[in-house]
Design an enzyme around this catalytic site. Structure first.
Site, PDB file in Angstrom:
ATOM      1  CG  ASP A   1     -39.584  -0.464   7.140  1.00 46.81           C
ATOM      2  OD1 ASP A   1     -38.601  -0.905   8.058  1.00 46.81           O
ATOM      3  OD2 ASP A   1     -39.481   0.529   6.354  1.00 46.81           O
TER       4      ASP A   1
ATOM      5  CB  CYS B   1     -23.587  11.770   4.994  1.00 46.69           C
ATOM      6  SG  CYS B   1     -22.586  10.987   6.211  1.00 46.69           S
TER       7      CYS B   1
END
Ligand code: SF4
Ligand code: SF4
Length: 334
Positions: free
Chosen positions: A128, A190
């Protein structure tokens, strides 16, 4: 130069506690479809993702001489259920900030390869920390498939994991993860579990996602979304908790990623204490003002309006604006 045997790479990774890995030749340009669709859906306050579009679509731009890509998946601890307070935060943020643990591990893997092979290869570790499509590349390497929850899932270990990449000049033996096949099938759990309707058409609508709203969004959280927060104050795990593949989730791989937050702790964190309280944790990145905004929304979303109002005394402008959005300001008694 012969390829570095996978066993040698495995040993270097294992020395760092990294056991889920794959290595592939440095990929060429990526398809732009995913980024373009994200842009069309709206990226809110993370417009920087699109500014670096050319780099994200050309992973080798980060190290043009890279021959290989090492992808690792590192398991954090699974979420714990909400306590009596009803307040919750994402499991990955429980302990130490994974960015500052995982990236040095990858750096040491590269250094060890150089040492073992007597080379001076250059490497670039990304956690990241660089404009690169980590999830897409890890899926290409076979560490999992990108599910309807937009996360990388392994059929063996689920999705409670953090991803890291090492671009390297080392010619690594190719070893794919073997889990690239999509195994969502007809499941849509989900999508049903997502409280804000952020999951649709196999993608996550950034501006509706609680993770984005609590971590990246700079301003006031719209009331129609805030009322669906269900106590989340930093991130959200509902689309992972609902995923059947996470029944195989192993324990977290590093004790530093574990931790807990008591409610008393959270409500007592003043502006002066914020940095010290969250030192070394990802939560510190959002700063005290957005932390208080998030607490306000979380308390309000679980019906604790009176306690939410207690946060308004001497509150910063953003928190007051959030209170107004939620209809709390007029009775705040300021
Ligand atoms: S993190 Fe939460 S809000 Fe975001 S897509 Fe998953 S379930 Fe929905
Ligand atoms: S919950 Fe079902 S549809 Fe969603 S990512 Fe998991 S397997 Fe795929």
């Amino acid at each position: 130069m012969p390829a570095v045997p996978h066993s040698q790479l495995e040993a270097a990774c294992r020395a760092e506690g990294l056991t889920h890995l794959a290595s592939i030749p440095m990929p060429g340009p990526l398809a732009a479809e995913g980024l373009d669709r994200m842009a069309a859906d709206g990226v809110g306050d993370i417009g920087w993702i699109l500014q670096d579009r050319h780099l994200r679509l050309q992973p080798s731009a980060l190290l043009p001489t890279a021959r290989s890509l090492l992808c690792v998946a590192w398991h954090h601890h699974a979420p714990v259920a909400a306590g009596p307070s009803g307040l919750r935060r994402a499991a990955y943020a429980a302990g130490k900030d994974y960015h500052v643990v995982l990236r040095p591990k990858l750096g040491r893997v590269g250094a060890r390869l150089n040492r073992d092979c007597g080379q001076e290869w250059r490497h670039r570790a990304c956690v990241d920390s660089a404009p690169v499509c980590e999830r897409t590349l890890a899926a290409m390497a076979g560490l999992g498939w990108i599910g309807r929850n937009a996360l990388l899932i392994s059929p063996e270990t689920g999705s409670y994991r953090l991803l890291g990449l090492l671009l390297t000049e080392a010619p690594l033996e190719e070893r794919r993860g073997g889990h690239a096949a999509d195994r969502c099938g007809s499941c849509t759990r989900c999508e049903s579990a997502c409280p804000t309707g952020a999951l649709t058409g196999r993608r996550c609508l950034t501006e509706r996602c609680i993770s984005y709203l609590t971590i990246e969004h700079q301003g006031v959280i719209p009331r129609h979304l805030a009322e669906r927060f269900g106590g989340w104050w930093f991130g959200c795990d509902l689309c992972q908790e609902s995923c059947p593949w996470n029944r195989f989730a192993p324990p977290g791989e590093d004790v530093r990623l574990a931790g807990s937050d008591t409610e008393a702790d959270l409500l007592d964190v003043t502006a002066e204490r914020f940095d010290a309280h969250f030192a070394g944790r990802a939560i510190r990145r959002i700063g005290w003002i957005r932390f208080r905004r998030n607490l306000l929304v979380a308390l309000w979303s679980v019906g604790r309006q009176d306690e939410a109002r207690l946060l308004l005394t001497g509150a910063p402008e953003l928190v007051l604006a959030q209170a107004a959005e939620l209809g709390l300001a007029p009775t705040a008694g300021r």
